[in-house]
Design an enzyme around this catalytic site. Structure first.
Site, PDB file in Angstrom:
ATOM      1  N   GLY A  99       0.711  -1.185  -0.089  1.00 43.33           N
ATOM      2  CA  GLY A  99       0.193  -0.031   0.069  1.00 43.33           C
ATOM      3  C   GLY A  99       1.101   1.179  -0.244  1.00 43.33           C
ATOM      4  O   GLY A  99       1.918   1.142   0.123  1.00 43.33           O
ATOM      5  N   CYS A 100       0.186   2.441  -0.326  1.00 41.32           N
ATOM      6  CA  CYS A 100       1.045   3.439  -0.486  1.00 41.32           C
ATOM      7  C   CYS A 100       1.537   4.101   0.926  1.00 41.32           C
ATOM      8  O   CYS A 100       2.625   4.225   1.023  1.00 41.32           O
ATOM      9  CB  CYS A 100       0.246   4.732  -1.065  1.00 41.32           C
ATOM     10  SG  CYS A 100      -1.471   4.921  -0.405  1.00 41.32           S
TER      11      CYS A 100
END
Length: 301
Positions: free
Chosen positions: A115-116
């Protein structure tokens, strides 16, 4: 010889970005389904069967629904959802995270894309735990600011349609979907407090981790990051001055790079670890393409 790639969910935010990064490459042939067949299980299975690598850009529930069908197929898979990020049968797709991680991705049949927010958090915290500068059970706080594209089509519509006039803080209940992967891939044994924010800009991200370091302070933290990422790749450790007085979360937009730095007060040990990345680049589609290239033997950086 070109590699055949199928993006399942190519019309979503991440899927569109991945397609844009691949569609003009001579070494990649994209397999695409007509609009009327994109939700057809039979048509999708046929596309998976034709592909060398498939990239899943789907909600978690849809990923869990389709992956059993892929178990006995030769296609290699990159999952851009949250579904498998802490699954031990899937290799975590952060190539610079630890020694040997790139090789594990290269040989994997199943890769989970990070995920970011977690990409920035893991990049900052893991080196200090590995170096023994903070204990795995150290109480850690993570503050982060992202562009609104990280929230997908619904959030994009809110911001671009004028429903949201400014930014906002959310996820304060400490149930954010990125927390499990942050804990799993940093080596932490205590869940951190995570406070994410969304700004009124499309792309870009800053992740900050404030710490009190009894020994060495900011200089020691900076040295630990430099040593951890000495091999290079998409992660660069830079002097604080390089980012300017006011750090722009959009400075790396359109790239697959992430810059790390450290600030703070050497006299007190007050330290702030800082990561800047494009939430749709190294934080999503850029990382997926990097993992694809590693799996295909096309990225040797």
């Amino acid at each position: 010889m070109t590699a055949k790639v199928f993006i399942d969910g190519e019309v979503g935010t991440t899927g569109l970005q991945i397609r844009a990064r691949l569609e003009n490459r001579p070494d990649i042939t994209l397999i695409s389904l007509p609009e009327e067949h994109r939700k057809s299980r039979l048509a999708r299975i046929g596309a998976f069967g034709e592909a060398d690598v498939a990239i899943l850009c789907l909600p978690d529930a849809a990923v869990h629904e389709i992956t059993p069908d892929l178990a006995e197929m030769p296609v290699r898979v990159i999952d851009a959802s949250t579904a498998h990020r802490i699954d031990p049968d899937w290799v975590f797709g952060f190539a610079e995270m630890a020694p040997g991680q790139r090789a594990r991705i290269a040989g994997a049949k199943r890769v989970s894309n990070p995920g970011c927010y977690s990409t920035g958090a893991i990049a900052l915290i893991r080196p200090l735990i590995d170096a023994g500068m903070i204990a795995p059970d150290h109480p850690v706080t993570i503050n982060a600011l992202s562009g609104y594209t990280g929230g997908g089509k619904s959030m994009i519509a809110e911001f671009e349609g004028g429903t949201v006039s400014g930014g906002f803080v959310y996820g304060t209940s400490q149930k954010h979907k990125h927390l499990p992967e942050i804990v799993a891939h940093t080596g932490m044994t205590r869940k951190p407090i995570f406070v994410p924010q969304v700004g009124h800009f499309a792309q870009g991200m800053i992740v900050q981790v404030p710490l009190h370091l009894a020994t060495g302070g900011p200089a020691a933290a900076f040295a630990a990051l430099q040593a951890h990422y000495a091999a290079g790749g998409s992660v660069e450790v830079v002097e604080r001055a390089e980012l300017g007085d006011r750090i722009d979360p959009q400075r790396l937009n359109g790239t697959n790079r992430m810059q790390l730095t450290v600030d703070g007060d050497p006299a007190t040990g007050a330290t702030v670890l800082i990561a800047v990345l494009d939430n749709l680049g190294k934080g999503a589609s850029g990382a997926a393409v990097q993992n694809l290239d590693i799996m295909l033997g096309l990225d040797t950086a």
